[in-house]
Design a protein around this motif. Structure first.
Motif, PDB file in Angstrom:
ATOM      1  N   LEU A  44       7.165  36.103  57.777  1.00  0.00           N
ATOM      2  CA  LEU A  44       8.118  37.084  58.453  1.00  0.00           C
ATOM      3  C   LEU A  44       8.008  36.743  60.157  1.00  0.00           C
ATOM      4  N   GLY A  45       6.814  35.864  60.454  1.00  0.00           N
ATOM      5  CA  GLY A  45       6.811  35.728  62.041  1.00  0.00           C
ATOM      6  C   GLY A  45       6.139  36.765  62.596  1.00  0.00           C
ATOM      7  N   LEU A  46       5.454  37.659  61.952  1.00  0.00           N
ATOM      8  CA  LEU A  46       4.830  38.897  62.500  1.00  0.00           C
ATOM      9  C   LEU A  46       3.234  39.052  62.516  1.00  0.00           C
ATOM     10  N   THR A  47       2.757  39.599  63.529  1.00  0.00           N
ATOM     11  CA  THR A  47       1.410  39.900  63.426  1.00  0.00           C
ATOM     12  C   THR A  47       1.388  41.182  62.814  1.00  0.00           C
ATOM     13  N   THR A  66      -1.441  48.708  75.267  1.00  0.00           N
ATOM     14  CA  THR A  66      -1.273  47.851  73.923  1.00  0.00           C
ATOM     15  C   THR A  66       0.092  47.556  73.703  1.00  0.00           C
ATOM     16  N   LEU A  67       0.724  48.551  73.831  1.00  0.00           N
ATOM     17  CA  LEU A  67       2.394  48.738  73.348  1.00  0.00           C
ATOM     18  C   LEU A  67       3.195  47.830  74.167  1.00  0.00           C
ATOM     19  N   LYS A 116       7.141  41.476  73.515  1.00  0.00           N
ATOM     20  CA  LYS A 116       7.164  40.375  72.762  1.00  0.00           C
ATOM     21  C   LYS A 116       8.306  40.398  71.664  1.00  0.00           C
ATOM     22  N   LEU A 117       8.140  41.696  71.064  1.00  0.00           N
ATOM     23  CA  LEU A 117       9.232  41.774  69.951  1.00  0.00           C
ATOM     24  C   LEU A 117      10.758  41.902  70.390  1.00  0.00           C
ATOM     25  N   GLU A 118      10.905  42.401  71.819  1.00  0.00           N
ATOM     26  CA  GLU A 118      12.255  42.299  72.507  1.00  0.00           C
ATOM     27  C   GLU A 118      12.662  40.778  72.732  1.00  0.00           C
ATOM     28  N   ASN A 119      11.578  40.031  73.073  1.00  0.00           N
ATOM     29  CA  ASN A 119      12.064  38.590  73.263  1.00  0.00           C
ATOM     30  C   ASN A 119      12.306  37.689  71.998  1.00  0.00           C
ATOM     31  N   MET A 120      11.642  38.337  70.767  1.00  0.00           N
ATOM     32  CA  MET A 120      11.891  37.804  69.654  1.00  0.00           C
ATOM     33  C   MET A 120      13.223  38.466  68.789  1.00  0.00           C
ATOM     34  N   THR A 124      15.268  46.591  71.379  1.00  0.00           N
ATOM     35  CA  THR A 124      15.623  46.745  72.718  1.00  0.00           C
ATOM     36  C   THR A 124      14.614  47.953  73.521  1.00  0.00           C
ATOM     37  N   ARG A 125      14.372  47.512  74.648  1.00  0.00           N
ATOM     38  CA  ARG A 125      13.855  48.559  75.522  1.00  0.00           C
ATOM     39  C   ARG A 125      14.647  48.870  76.602  1.00  0.00           C
TER      40      ARG A 125
END
Lengths: 147, 147
Positions: free
Chosen positions: A35-38, A69-70, A76-80, A84-85
């Motif tokens: 899934l391309g996730l950590t 951490t977040l 990163k998840l936004e870039n993926m 959205t933030r």
DNA sequence: GGCTATTAAATTGTATACAATCTATTTGCT
DNA sequence: AGCAAATAGATTGTATACAATTTAATAGCC
């Protein structure tokens, strides 16, 4: 237990939990890679799949993680393209995290992971649940402590 | 459990273990700070206090850590004067880790830590041991899996 | 002996974790 | 309104973790 025994690694609850956590994460690794996730990214999405649109603060409370951490993880998840933030208009101190279409869709593919894992690990759902309840009890106990 | 429930964070054994591990480490933090150690450094010393003189490989097997983590960590403990890293004359591929006087002495001060923790966390030694045994069982199960 | 496979550490690159600090905003109080 | 305290994120610095690769040494095989 005598004074020497308490220092033995194999007698320490904390170490068992620590080692177990890391071995578990390694087990997730190949499945999440598809899934391309950590793992940390995955549990972040788990929370959002349950309840979309949430502040970083609340996300952190659910995951026991702080902004240090977040923030980079969410960027990163936004870039993926998975979320959205956006600053909260009502309270500009907060940032609201919301899933994108793509982020929401990923849930379908994630559904299989828990079952695959139990099969692989040979842990019965019943004993897993019993153990989870005990560990969660301990977590609450440990977390509530006045520092 | 239905398909949606398995994806709920609070139903996941792995997350409970993961969060618990981190909260536990935070509990150790102030106690270990007095000794100038991190948690990973502490458990490394635990192993050596039990059995001095050990290859990096064997240390890694005890701690479930690989050389990527251990090499820099051991170099740091070496710089702190707590242990030495010497190539094995019998097998030059191996590096033997041995405590210094100072490293061995630190055990005295570490003795108090486990008891302090149990008191703080309000976990009885008996229930801690029961839980530790269960988690260790699971650890072995998870760790033995053919990748 | 000589060559290949294996093994043990070290290295590289990426991703957390988290304490401590900083910045911007909001709350609460007067 | 005006200001101190509190709050939410972001940032900085340090320390893991670990996959993947590299390097050096040894074991196994012919």
């Amino acid at each position: 237990m005598d004074t020497d025994s308490v220092l033995k690694l194999d007698n320490q609850l904390c170490f068992a939990v620590y080692a177990c956590s890391r071995e578990f994460t390694k087990l997730y690794h190949p499945l999440l890679k598809e899934l391309g996730l950590t793992y940390t990214q995955y549990i972040t999405l788990l929370v959002l799949w349950e309840e979309d649109r949430m502040s970083v603060k609340k996300l952190g409370e659910r995951l026991y993680l702080d902004s240090g951490t977040l923030t980079p993880l969410l960027k990163k998840l936004e870039n993926m393209g998975l979320l959205t933030r956006v600053r909260d208009k009502q309270d500009e101190r907060s940032v609201i995290i919301a899933l994108t279409e793509q982020g929401a869709r990923l849930k379908e593919r994630a559904i299989e992971i828990p079952e695959k894992l139990f099969c692989q690990a040979g842990i019965s759902p019943k004993e897993a649940e019993a153990l989870r309840a005990q560990i969660t009890d301990m977590l609450k106990k440990v977390q509530k402590l006045p520092l």
